[in-house]
Design an enzyme around this catalytic site. Sequence first.
Site, PDB file in Angstrom:
ATOM      1  N   GLY A 105     -61.519 107.907  47.327  1.00 58.78           N
ATOM      2  CA  GLY A 105     -60.529 107.189  46.529  1.00 58.78           C
ATOM      3  C   GLY A 105     -60.195 105.853  47.167  1.00 58.78           C
ATOM      4  N   ARG A 106     -59.483 105.059  46.420  1.00 57.39           N
ATOM      5  CA  ARG A 106     -59.071 103.729  46.880  1.00 57.39           C
ATOM      6  C   ARG A 106     -57.576 103.587  46.739  1.00 57.39           C
ATOM      7  NH1 ARG A 106     -63.257  99.571  46.252  1.00 57.39           N
ATOM      8  NH2 ARG A 106     -64.971 100.678  45.270  1.00 57.39           N
ATOM      9  N   ASP A 115     -40.918 108.079  50.029  1.00 52.22           N
ATOM     10  CA  ASP A 115     -41.771 107.771  48.872  1.00 52.22           C
ATOM     11  C   ASP A 115     -42.361 109.070  48.338  1.00 52.22           C
ATOM     12  OD1 ASP A 115     -42.949 106.211  46.952  1.00 52.22           O
ATOM     13  OD2 ASP A 115     -44.578 105.491  48.227  1.00 52.22           O
ATOM     14  N   LYS A 118     -59.756 102.190  51.666  1.00 54.15           N
ATOM     15  CA  LYS A 118     -60.724 103.061  50.999  1.00 54.15           C
ATOM     16  C   LYS A 118     -60.753 104.349  51.802  1.00 54.15           C
ATOM     17  CE  LYS A 118     -63.840  99.519  49.306  1.00 54.15           C
ATOM     18  NZ  LYS A 118     -65.097  98.838  49.575  1.00 54.15           N
TER      19      LYS A 118
HETATM   20  N1  ATP Z   1     -56.875 113.185  53.134  1.00 54.26           N
HETATM   21  C1  ATP Z   1     -57.450 112.949  51.954  1.00 54.26           C
HETATM   22  N2  ATP Z   1     -58.305 113.816  51.424  1.00 54.26           N
HETATM   23  C2  ATP Z   1     -58.885 113.563  50.218  1.00 54.26           C
HETATM   24  N3  ATP Z   1     -58.653 112.457  49.491  1.00 54.26           N
HETATM   25  C3  ATP Z   1     -57.808 111.553  49.973  1.00 54.26           C
HETATM   26  C4  ATP Z   1     -57.157 111.743  51.219  1.00 54.26           C
HETATM   27  N4  ATP Z   1     -56.345 110.694  51.446  1.00 54.26           N
HETATM   28  C5  ATP Z   1     -56.494 109.880  50.393  1.00 54.26           C
HETATM   29  N5  ATP Z   1     -57.369 110.390  49.499  1.00 54.26           N
HETATM   30  C6  ATP Z   1     -57.791 109.788  48.234  1.00 54.26           C
HETATM   31  O1  ATP Z   1     -57.891 108.389  48.413  1.00 54.26           O
HETATM   32  C7  ATP Z   1     -57.009 107.706  47.532  1.00 54.26           C
HETATM   33  C8  ATP Z   1     -56.449 106.492  48.240  1.00 54.26           C
HETATM   34  O2  ATP Z   1     -55.578 106.929  49.261  1.00 54.26           O
HETATM   35  P1  ATP Z   1     -54.564 105.932  49.976  1.00 54.26           P
HETATM   36  O3  ATP Z   1     -53.700 106.747  50.849  1.00 54.26           O
HETATM   37  O4  ATP Z   1     -55.266 104.786  50.572  1.00 54.26           O
HETATM   38  O5  ATP Z   1     -53.870 105.236  48.830  1.00 54.26           O
HETATM   39  P2  ATP Z   1     -52.671 105.610  47.897  1.00 54.26           P
HETATM   40  O6  ATP Z   1     -51.558 106.158  48.703  1.00 54.26           O
HETATM   41  O7  ATP Z   1     -53.190 106.420  46.761  1.00 54.26           O
HETATM   42  O8  ATP Z   1     -52.360 104.182  47.364  1.00 54.26           O
HETATM   43  P3  ATP Z   1     -51.399 103.077  47.954  1.00 54.26           P
HETATM   44  O9  ATP Z   1     -51.701 102.924  49.404  1.00 54.26           O
HETATM   45  O10 ATP Z   1     -51.814 101.910  47.147  1.00 54.26           O
HETATM   46  O11 ATP Z   1     -50.032 103.592  47.657  1.00 54.26           O
HETATM   47  C9  ATP Z   1     -55.969 108.737  47.123  1.00 54.26           C
HETATM   48  O12 ATP Z   1     -55.461 108.471  45.863  1.00 54.26           O
HETATM   49  C10 ATP Z   1     -56.768 110.033  47.149  1.00 54.26           C
HETATM   50  O13 ATP Z   1     -57.457 110.185  45.932  1.00 54.26           O
END
Ligand code: ATP
Length: 452
Positions: free
Chosen positions: A28-29, A147, A34
């Site tokens: 995911g992003r 949050d 990323k």
């Molecule tokens: N530990 C994890 N295991 C599986 N997927 C993950 C994990 N952490 C993040 N992801 C996937 O990656 C995406 C991006 O995560 P990230 O924490 O960077 O951003 P976010 O919190 O969704 O967005 P933002 O930082 O813009 O608030 C998530 O929406 C999720 O789908």
Amino acid sequence: MAATKTKAANKNGGEILLGKYELGPLLGRGTFAKVYHARSLAGGEHAAIKVLDKPTLAATPGMATRVLHEVTAMRRLRHPNILRLHEVLATRSKVYLVMELATGGDLMSRLAALPSRRLPEHAARRVFVQLASALAYCHARGVSHRDVKPQNVLVDGEGNLKVSDFGLAALPDTRRDDGRLHTACGTPAFAAPEVLRRKAYDGAVADAWSCGVILYVLLAGRLPFDDANIAEMCRRASRREYAPLPPRSVSQPARRLVARLLDPNPATRLAVAELASHPWFKRSLSLDSQLGGLLGGETERELAFQAPALNAFDIISMSPGLDLSGLFFVKRCCREKRFVTTASPEKTVARLGEAGAKLGYFMVGKKGIERLPLGGVSGLVAMSMEMSEVSPSMMLVELKLEGGGGGGDGDGDDGGEAAFGWDELRAELGDDMVMSWHSCDGRKDREKGILL
Ligand SMILES: Nc1ncnc2c1ncn2[C@@H]1O[C@H](COP(=O)(O)OP(=O)(O)OP(=O)(O)O)[C@@H](O)[C@H]1O
């Protein structure tokens, strides 16, 4: 950090990160990151690696602080429903957060995939008890999330919740003198009215409101307060003007609980810690276990509102890989040692005092942290000591030189560590006290016993 070839390809074509992880597909992003699936080359364990671009972080006001907050908070928290941070790696241009893998997506997308977009009450309770358990654990340690929303609640392969995204978390030592927070943050639809009104607020109490919004969403399949106009949303939230929960499918205790959490008055709002004793949580669980749950996974009975003790893996994960001080700034010093002991805290403190007396320093207690003002080493002021329970019979003791300039810069070229005389201290403590002794650079100086 030494210039290292960051990524290489292995024979299967997968990218190898710093010789430690094979990077897999993009999971995911986020706005700034990323996230990739990864496998450890050493043990083959699966993980998620969040890749952050340092120049982008540096160019975005507040982002470096946010990442530091995320790491600091996650490092302090060890709970089955909080996403575990295993390690932090960095190169000249990137920061890599190696995290527990949550293969089930986030709670928001899980709900969105359901035809009704909501859960039956028994399943909602199972989800909610995990969320409440994680947050009660955070609040008991002085950490508020700030949050809390379904997008920040991930689901693992067994259907268990993993609270994530502690980038806005407030840590106990970041509060102002009145103990309250003054930075408005969070996502408006989940933020408490006092946060939206930009008043000083208590982070844990604001988290309780967000829990109320999540509980409403779980039970109703929609937001209680949803308006593009934040002032209007705030007005409705302040009057508890939300559409009634579905009449037949939601019990009275569940409704009352939602109302207690969505209390616009922070002073009378139910605290997350009080949820464990709320009647809705105390209901007989036998029906739930027969029905199973939409998200699958553990039953409520297996989840305790308790802090799990540290285990050996936790100690490893407290390695310098989790020290972010050198990621954005020049690394200043390396002045910490850790040891594992089976002695009681009282005996450990007493032994440190005896060792100190021989080595020419003395000990004073201060607010649960022992400070050892040191003599004989120019420029050094004090050593702080923290103890954490590894198991009921085992403690992790962390010693850190504070203040002054005699601690060394981590390169080992100024003799700072040697000036303090860690070896003498280690020798004075004795083998019966020290099971294993570690440098802050991850070296295992000397070992006795099975840990690490
Ligand atoms: N530990 C994890 N295991 C599986 N997927 C993950 C994990 N952490 C993040 N992801 C996937 O990656 C995406 C991006 O995560 P990230 O924490 O960077 O951003 P976010 O919190 O969704 O967005 P933002 O930082 O813009 O608030 C998530 O929406 C999720 O789908």
